[in-house]
Design an enzyme around this catalytic site. Structure first.
Site, PDB file in Angstrom:
ATOM      1  N   ARG A  74     -41.442  31.899  31.257  1.00 51.32           N
ATOM      2  CA  ARG A  74     -40.446  31.083  31.979  1.00 51.32           C
ATOM      3  C   ARG A  74     -39.719  30.117  31.026  1.00 51.32           C
ATOM      4  O   ARG A  74     -39.479  28.958  31.367  1.00 51.32           O
ATOM      5  CB  ARG A  74     -41.118  30.271  33.104  1.00 51.32           C
ATOM      6  N   SER A  77     -41.682  29.189  42.711  1.00 52.46           N
ATOM      7  CA  SER A  77     -42.802  28.416  42.151  1.00 52.46           C
ATOM      8  C   SER A  77     -42.275  27.108  41.573  1.00 52.46           C
ATOM      9  O   SER A  77     -41.317  27.108  40.799  1.00 52.46           O
ATOM     10  CB  SER A  77     -43.498  29.206  41.037  1.00 52.46           C
ATOM     11  N   GLU A  95     -41.468  24.224  36.641  1.00 50.99           N
ATOM     12  CA  GLU A  95     -40.695  25.444  36.366  1.00 50.99           C
ATOM     13  C   GLU A  95     -39.253  25.223  36.836  1.00 50.99           C
ATOM     14  O   GLU A  95     -38.310  25.706  36.224  1.00 50.99           O
ATOM     15  CB  GLU A  95     -41.322  26.634  37.107  1.00 50.99           C
TER      16      GLU A  95
HETATM   17  C1  LIG Z   1     -38.242  32.766  47.291  1.00 53.55           C
HETATM   18  C2  LIG Z   1     -38.138  32.689  45.793  1.00 53.55           C
HETATM   19  C3  LIG Z   1     -38.885  33.555  45.007  1.00 53.55           C
HETATM   20  C4  LIG Z   1     -38.800  33.489  43.616  1.00 53.55           C
HETATM   21  N1  LIG Z   1     -39.553  34.351  42.882  1.00 53.55           N
HETATM   22  C5  LIG Z   1     -39.477  34.303  41.530  1.00 53.55           C
HETATM   23  C6  LIG Z   1     -40.257  35.223  40.734  1.00 53.55           C
HETATM   24  O1  LIG Z   1     -40.979  36.074  41.243  1.00 53.55           O
HETATM   25  N2  LIG Z   1     -40.136  35.132  39.385  1.00 53.55           N
HETATM   26  C7  LIG Z   1     -39.312  34.216  38.777  1.00 53.55           C
HETATM   27  O2  LIG Z   1     -39.259  34.198  37.549  1.00 53.55           O
HETATM   28  N3  LIG Z   1     -38.595  33.341  39.506  1.00 53.55           N
HETATM   29  C8  LIG Z   1     -38.652  33.366  40.854  1.00 53.55           C
HETATM   30  N4  LIG Z   1     -37.911  32.483  41.602  1.00 53.55           N
HETATM   31  C9  LIG Z   1     -37.111  31.432  40.937  1.00 53.55           C
HETATM   32  C10 LIG Z   1     -35.623  31.788  40.703  1.00 53.55           C
HETATM   33  O3  LIG Z   1     -35.180  32.705  41.663  1.00 53.55           O
HETATM   34  C11 LIG Z   1     -35.378  32.336  39.319  1.00 53.55           C
HETATM   35  O4  LIG Z   1     -35.782  31.412  38.355  1.00 53.55           O
HETATM   36  C12 LIG Z   1     -33.889  32.705  39.114  1.00 53.55           C
HETATM   37  O5  LIG Z   1     -33.809  33.498  37.981  1.00 53.55           O
HETATM   38  C13 LIG Z   1     -32.992  31.488  38.955  1.00 53.55           C
HETATM   39  O6  LIG Z   1     -31.651  31.929  38.906  1.00 53.55           O
HETATM   40  P1  LIG Z   1     -30.459  31.083  39.514  1.00 53.55           P
HETATM   41  O7  LIG Z   1     -29.179  31.781  39.203  1.00 53.55           O
HETATM   42  O8  LIG Z   1     -30.712  30.808  40.948  1.00 53.55           O
HETATM   43  O9  LIG Z   1     -30.587  29.755  38.655  1.00 53.55           O
HETATM   44  P2  LIG Z   1     -30.148  28.263  39.051  1.00 53.55           P
HETATM   45  O10 LIG Z   1     -31.197  27.659  39.917  1.00 53.55           O
HETATM   46  O11 LIG Z   1     -28.766  28.241  39.556  1.00 53.55           O
HETATM   47  O12 LIG Z   1     -30.181  27.587  37.617  1.00 53.55           O
HETATM   48  C14 LIG Z   1     -31.395  27.461  36.901  1.00 53.55           C
HETATM   49  C15 LIG Z   1     -31.085  26.866  35.531  1.00 53.55           C
HETATM   50  O13 LIG Z   1     -30.319  27.802  34.782  1.00 53.55           O
HETATM   51  C16 LIG Z   1     -29.078  27.212  34.361  1.00 53.55           C
HETATM   52  N5  LIG Z   1     -28.048  28.268  34.390  1.00 53.55           N
HETATM   53  C17 LIG Z   1     -27.723  29.083  35.425  1.00 53.55           C
HETATM   54  N6  LIG Z   1     -26.767  29.951  35.041  1.00 53.55           N
HETATM   55  C18 LIG Z   1     -26.479  29.675  33.739  1.00 53.55           C
HETATM   56  C19 LIG Z   1     -25.590  30.223  32.779  1.00 53.55           C
HETATM   57  N7  LIG Z   1     -24.763  31.227  33.067  1.00 53.55           N
HETATM   58  N8  LIG Z   1     -25.577  29.690  31.530  1.00 53.55           N
HETATM   59  C20 LIG Z   1     -26.398  28.664  31.199  1.00 53.55           C
HETATM   60  N9  LIG Z   1     -27.260  28.097  32.073  1.00 53.55           N
HETATM   61  C21 LIG Z   1     -27.306  28.598  33.329  1.00 53.55           C
HETATM   62  C22 LIG Z   1     -28.816  26.089  35.338  1.00 53.55           C
HETATM   63  O14 LIG Z   1     -27.982  25.097  34.757  1.00 53.55           O
HETATM   64  C23 LIG Z   1     -30.239  25.595  35.606  1.00 53.55           C
HETATM   65  O15 LIG Z   1     -30.644  24.740  34.577  1.00 53.55           O
HETATM   66  C24 LIG Z   1     -37.958  32.529  43.003  1.00 53.55           C
HETATM   67  C25 LIG Z   1     -37.189  31.677  43.798  1.00 53.55           C
HETATM   68  C26 LIG Z   1     -37.275  31.748  45.185  1.00 53.55           C
HETATM   69  C27 LIG Z   1     -36.430  30.830  46.016  1.00 53.55           C
END
Ligand SMILES: Cc1cc2nc3c(=O)[nH]c(=O)nc-3n(C[C@H](O)[C@H](O)[C@H](O)COP(=O)(O)OP(=O)(O)OC[C@H]3O[C@@H](n4cnc5c(N)ncnc54)[C@H](O)[C@@H]3O)c2cc1C
Length: 300
Positions: free
Chosen positions: A175, A224, A294
């Site tokens: 992560r 998480s 995380e």
């Molecule tokens: C129900 C549920 C289940 C989940 N299960 C998992 C799992 O099994 N495994 C797992 O690893 N995660 C899991 N997650 C967490 C999450 O979905 C992941 O971490 C996902 O990859 C985050 O992506 P996002 O686009 O929503 O990021 P965001 O929440 O929008 O951003 C996260 C971070 O990334 C940065 N960011 C986003 N896009 C960019 C970009 N283009 N350039 C630079 N920085 C950027 C943001 O500024 C922020 O700091 C889960 C979440 C939920 C709600």
């Protein structure tokens, strides 16, 4: 707060019809929590992302990059600057590689890989969010991560240059990546190198990953909250302190999975933060283990 002149300058460059003011961020996060962004811009292409970022840097406007908002807790007071929501959506398949822009939903990437019988991204099934967010946090499940299938990444760097490099530079870990520590690097595009595979094998792997996720809470959350400490699980440690089901306001440590905090109904970010601190303090006191977040906290 930003002064009106600066806002006018930004509005002139991004377009007054596109630059929104005072936008509630709750509906842009899977938590359903978060106050307003003073300014909000949906960047639909890499050109628009680049224009927005270069301009805010020049005007010294604080900026936060939002992907799918599925790993983020935004403060009740919101964000005093520009939130740039990444909406670039191009995806291309060529032989065994897929090139995906940062705003492509991870679910779409997984589906496209399946359609072309390409294996390597099964561990991302069921994970919400965008490709960019997944690369930042090296998303995955069990011992498989998205970075294992990455060939190269194109970013906008802190000097405003667009550069591409191989994944070895990104210091991917559990992560983790160098993007997580350095928000000045904006991910624009990722190229995945995958393996041709029998569709039945891909389907079975995908099913196994989905099954492993079936115990995750269905309520609004950010997944998480804490990283798992080495050789242990954050959920197990929190559970052992007796905090499973604990509520603060309308936020609750999930009765189903103690490493999830859920929004029961209009929970405040402050409620979630109080539960985060409670879990960290209780685990530290009982086990001497420091739980590391995380999720990303914004605006606190
Ligand atoms: C129900 C549920 C289940 C989940 N299960 C998992 C799992 O099994 N495994 C797992 O690893 N995660 C899991 N997650 C967490 C999450 O979905 C992941 O971490 C996902 O990859 C985050 O992506 P996002 O686009 O929503 O990021 P965001 O929440 O929008 O951003 C996260 C971070 O990334 C940065 N960011 C986003 N896009 C960019 C970009 N283009 N350039 C630079 N920085 C950027 C943001 O500024 C922020 O700091 C889960 C979440 C939920 C709600």
């Amino acid at each position: 707060m930003l002064n009106p002149k600066t806002i006018r300058q930004l509005s002139k460059i991004l377009g007054s019809d596109r630059l929104k003011k005072n936008v509630s961020l709750a509906s842009y996060t899977t938590f359903g929590i978060g106050g307003p962004a003073q300014l909000f811009y949906e960047a639909k292409t890499n050109k628009e992302i680049t224009k927005a970022i270069k301009t805010v840097r020049k005007l010294k406007i604080p900026c936060f990059i939002l992907g799918g908002g599925s790993n983020t807790l935004i403060a009740d007071s919101g964000f005093p600057g520009l939130v740039t929501k990444i909406e670039s959506q191009k995806i291309k398949v060529k032989n065994n590689t897929i090139s995906a822009e940062a705003g492509v939903p991870l679910s779409k990437l997984v589906k496209v890989a399946q359609k072309y019988s390409l294996s390597g991204l099964e561990c991302c099934v069921g994970i919400p969010g965008t490709v960019g967010g997944a690369v930042v946090g090296n998303a995955g499940a069990k011992d498989q991560w998205i970075s294992q299938s990455i060939k190269s990444i194109t970013i906008l760097n802190k000097n405003g240059k667009i550069i591409s490099f191989k994944k070895d530079y990104c210091r991917f870990g559990y992560r983790n990546s160098f993007f997580k520590k350095d928000p000045s690097k904006i991910i624009l595009k990722t190229i995945f190198k995958l393996k041709k595979e029998n569709p039945k094998i891909i389907k079975e792997k995908t099913r196994q990953f989905l099954e492993a996720k079936s115990n995750q809470p269905k309520e609004k959350s950010a997944g998480s909250i804490f990283k798992n400490p080495a050789n242990d699980s954050a959920g197990r440690l929190i559970d052992a302190t007796g905090l499973r089901g604990k509520k603060v306001g309308n936020a609750q440590i999930s009765p189903q999975h103690a490493n999830f905090i859920i929004n029961l109904n209009k929970a405040k970010a402050g409620d979630v933060l109080a539960l985060i601190k409670l879990a960290q303090n209780s685990v530290k006191e009982k086990f001497g283990v420091k739980l590391e977040l995380e999720i990303k906290l914004i605006g606190f």
